[in-house]
Design a protein around this motif. Structure first.
Motif, PDB file in Angstrom:
ATOM      1  N   PRO A   1       0.822  -1.221   0.000  1.00 17.85           N
ATOM      2  CA  PRO A   1       0.000   0.000   0.000  1.00 17.85           C
ATOM      3  C   PRO A   1       0.849   1.261   0.000  1.00 17.85           C
ATOM      4  O   PRO A   1       1.947   1.281   0.568  1.00 17.85           O
ATOM      5  N   GLU A   2       0.332   2.291  -0.652  1.00 21.28           N
ATOM      6  CA  GLU A   2       1.048   3.575  -0.693  1.00 21.28           C
ATOM      7  C   GLU A   2       0.649   4.387   0.539  1.00 21.28           C
ATOM      8  O   GLU A   2      -0.542   4.490   0.846  1.00 21.28           O
ATOM      9  N   LEU A   3       1.635   4.951   1.212  1.00 24.15           N
ATOM     10  CA  LEU A   3       1.333   5.723   2.426  1.00 24.15           C
ATOM     11  C   LEU A   3       1.079   7.188   2.088  1.00 24.15           C
ATOM     12  O   LEU A   3       1.678   7.727   1.164  1.00 24.15           O
ATOM     13  N   GLU A   4       0.217   7.789   2.891  1.00 28.41           N
ATOM     14  CA  GLU A   4      -0.042   9.227   2.745  1.00 28.41           C
ATOM     15  C   GLU A   4       1.014   9.952   3.585  1.00 28.41           C
ATOM     16  O   GLU A   4       1.205   9.604   4.752  1.00 28.41           O
ATOM     17  N   PRO A   5       1.743  10.920   3.014  1.00 29.97           N
ATOM     18  CA  PRO A   5       2.739  11.628   3.842  1.00 29.97           C
ATOM     19  C   PRO A   5       2.052  12.370   4.989  1.00 29.97           C
ATOM     20  O   PRO A   5       0.924  12.841   4.820  1.00 29.97           O
ATOM     21  N   PRO A   6       2.721  12.474   6.145  1.00 29.21           N
ATOM     22  CA  PRO A   6       2.082  13.172   7.263  1.00 29.21           C
ATOM     23  C   PRO A   6       1.800  14.641   6.921  1.00 29.21           C
ATOM     24  O   PRO A   6       2.549  15.249   6.146  1.00 29.21           O
TER      25      PRO A   6
ATOM     26  N   LEU B   1       4.561  17.127   7.416  1.00 32.86           N
ATOM     27  CA  LEU B   1       5.614  17.138   6.391  1.00 32.86           C
ATOM     28  C   LEU B   1       5.226  18.077   5.250  1.00 32.86           C
ATOM     29  O   LEU B   1       6.045  18.881   4.791  1.00 32.86           O
ATOM     30  N   LYS B   2       3.964  17.977   4.825  1.00 31.70           N
ATOM     31  CA  LYS B   2       3.521  18.851   3.727  1.00 31.70           C
ATOM     32  C   LYS B   2       3.659  20.327   4.119  1.00 31.70           C
ATOM     33  O   LYS B   2       4.065  21.158   3.314  1.00 31.70           O
TER      34      LYS B   2
ATOM     35  N   LYS C   1       5.799  21.582   6.157  1.00 38.29           N
ATOM     36  CA  LYS C   1       7.227  21.939   6.097  1.00 38.29           C
ATOM     37  C   LYS C   1       7.658  22.141   4.641  1.00 38.29           C
ATOM     38  O   LYS C   1       8.433  23.041   4.332  1.00 38.29           O
ATOM     39  N   LEU C   2       7.144  21.302   3.760  1.00 39.25           N
ATOM     40  CA  LEU C   2       7.524  21.410   2.337  1.00 39.25           C
ATOM     41  C   LEU C   2       7.029  22.727   1.743  1.00 39.25           C
ATOM     42  O   LEU C   2       7.723  23.351   0.948  1.00 39.25           O
ATOM     43  N   TYR C   3       5.828  23.151   2.164  1.00 40.59           N
ATOM     44  CA  TYR C   3       5.308  24.434   1.647  1.00 40.59           C
ATOM     45  C   TYR C   3       6.153  25.617   2.111  1.00 40.59           C
ATOM     46  O   TYR C   3       6.157  26.663   1.489  1.00 40.59           O
TER      47      TYR C   3
ATOM     48  N   ILE D   1       9.408  25.597   2.325  1.00 36.90           N
ATOM     49  CA  ILE D   1      10.755  25.591   1.724  1.00 36.90           C
ATOM     50  C   ILE D   1      10.963  26.724   0.717  1.00 36.90           C
ATOM     51  O   ILE D   1      11.888  27.495   0.867  1.00 36.90           O
ATOM     52  N   PRO D   2      10.081  26.895  -0.287  1.00 35.09           N
ATOM     53  CA  PRO D   2      10.441  27.803  -1.386  1.00 35.09           C
ATOM     54  C   PRO D   2      10.825  29.202  -0.947  1.00 35.09           C
ATOM     55  O   PRO D   2      11.905  29.677  -1.273  1.00 35.09           O
TER      56      PRO D   2
ATOM     57  N   LYS E   1      14.218  29.344   0.999  1.00 35.27           N
ATOM     58  CA  LYS E   1      15.396  28.891   0.262  1.00 35.27           C
ATOM     59  C   LYS E   1      15.694  29.743  -0.960  1.00 35.27           C
ATOM     60  O   LYS E   1      16.834  29.896  -1.328  1.00 35.27           O
TER      61      LYS E   1
ATOM     62  N   PHE F   1      19.248  31.300  -2.024  1.00 33.87           N
ATOM     63  CA  PHE F   1      19.822  30.912  -3.303  1.00 33.87           C
ATOM     64  C   PHE F   1      20.187  32.146  -4.125  1.00 33.87           C
ATOM     65  O   PHE F   1      21.278  32.237  -4.657  1.00 33.87           O
TER      66      PHE F   1
ATOM     67  N   ASN G   1       6.979   8.071  -0.422  1.00 34.37           N
ATOM     68  CA  ASN G   1       6.891   6.606  -0.487  1.00 34.37           C
ATOM     69  C   ASN G   1       8.183   5.980  -0.987  1.00 34.37           C
ATOM     70  O   ASN G   1       8.603   4.936  -0.499  1.00 34.37           O
TER      71      ASN G   1
ATOM     72  N   ARG H   1      10.217   3.431   1.429  1.00 35.56           N
ATOM     73  CA  ARG H   1      10.528   2.054   1.021  1.00 35.56           C
ATOM     74  C   ARG H   1      12.034   1.829   0.941  1.00 35.56           C
ATOM     75  O   ARG H   1      12.518   0.745   1.200  1.00 35.56           O
TER      76      ARG H   1
END
Lengths: 167, 168
Positions: free
Chosen positions: A55-60, A63-64, A66-68, A70-71, A74, A78, B12, B16
């Motif tokens: 099964p594919e996991l949904e990222p927490p 985390l999303k 934190k990813l938002y 980044i831009p 950074k 840069f 994912n 993995r």
């Protein structure tokens, strides 16, 4: 019967139907009489099914978030570092570094007063030298002015400006 | 946009590969930081997904070589997969679930390059051509690595079952 070692490595491709007709026949002949390779083939099938069915996991959510973030952070870093890496800026940065080092040495130097006096002396000597050159240049200009008419008359006479012919 | 489209895929892949949920979070973040730094290098005429997967593969394998996650064990399969698998039916087969557990654990015994090609081919379902592009390897090398990895996993499964049956 072909040895198992020669057949084993063909089994994954056999499952994917990625063998030549001859290889396929060799594998099938071997499998008929080799229970160990039949077991291995069954294990390969099970492994492939298990992997395909992971099964594919949904990222927490955190985390999303934190990813938002980044831009914005950074990109600024840069852009600045990219600017500093430009070849044109590097000599300026080097010169600025040297000036900064000299200034640092000057500010902590115990004989700073003497340095001040020496710099002052050299500065005034330089100013004096420049004024002397300037005064000399002025005297040459005025002496040239005195002889200007004489020089012009001579030049007219020898016809350097094309006027001597008419006279 | 990039985050919505690719965060799940990259997370994912990292999970993995690394086998640890916390590690996968860190790795995903690092990959996206790298992506923002390298985005200007992307050639718009090329396939973005393959490019991002190459960047991710490089980062994951580099990090693996520097930190050697193998020193820490992989998360237990049930820890995160059980809740994620909506199709799971207790009656469907305890054996199948046990097989998945063993295969999941077996992934850690593969070398990083072999593990990566197995994840791309057998879990993510990429074509051999795509994997060759991502791994920057000839097609034949990719196929032989996939075959080697599959055989290794099948043999690990066999060994684990023998141990399990021996203890019962």
């Amino acid at each position: 019967m072909a040895p198992c070692e020669g057949i084993e490595h063909l089994l994954p491709s056999y499952l994917e139907e990625d063998l030549s007709p001859q290889e396929r026949r060799d594998v099938e002949t071997h499998l008929e009489s080799c229970p160990a390779c039949r077991t291995l083939l069954a294990l390969l099938e099970e492994t492939a099914l298990s992997l395909a069915d992971m099964p594919e996991l949904e990222p927490p959510h955190s985390l999303k978030e934190k990813l938002y973030c980044i831009p914005a952070g950074k990109r600024i870093t840069f852009a600045f570092s990219d600017f500093l890496r430009r070849p044109m800026v590097q000599p300026v940065m080097a010169a600025a570094s040297i000036l900064f080092i000299l200034f640092s040495i000057y500010t902590v130097h115990p004989r700073r007063q003497e340095i001040n006096r020496a710099v002052d002396r050299e500065f005034h000597r330089g100013v004096r030298a420049v004024s002397q050159v300037y005064a000399k240049a002025e005297s040459w200009t005025s002496s040239l002015g005195e002889h200007r008419d004489t020089v012009l008359d001579t030049l007219k006479k020898i016809g350097l400006f094309g006027q001597g012919k008419g006279e | 946009m990039l985050i919505d489209t690719y965060s799940k895929k990259i997370f994912n892949l990292a999970y993995r590969f690394a086998g640890s949920y916390e590690e996968a979070e860190d790795l995903t973040q690092e990959i996206f930081v790298k992506l923002h730094h390298s985005l200007f290098k992307f050639d718009v005429e090329k396939n973005f997904t393959a490019w991002l997967l190459t960047l991710s593969r490089n980062h994951l394998i580099d990090r693996y070589r520097k930190t050697k996650w193998e020193k820490t064990s992989r998360d237990s399969f049930d820890e995160h997969h059980l809740s994620a698998d909506e199709r799971f039916n207790p009656e469907e087969g305890i054996l199948q679930r046990e097989t998945k557990r063993m295969v999941w654990d077996g992934l850690k015994q593969l070398s990083p390059d072999t593990r990566m090609v197995i994840i791309l081919r057998d879990i993510q379902g990429k074509s051999y051509d795509e994997i060759a592009e991502v791994m920057d390897l000839p097609l034949g090398t990719v196929k032989s690595r996939v075959n080697r990895g599959r055989l290794q996993l099948a043999k690990t499964l066999k060994d684990k079952r023998e141990v399990l049956h021996g203890t019962l």
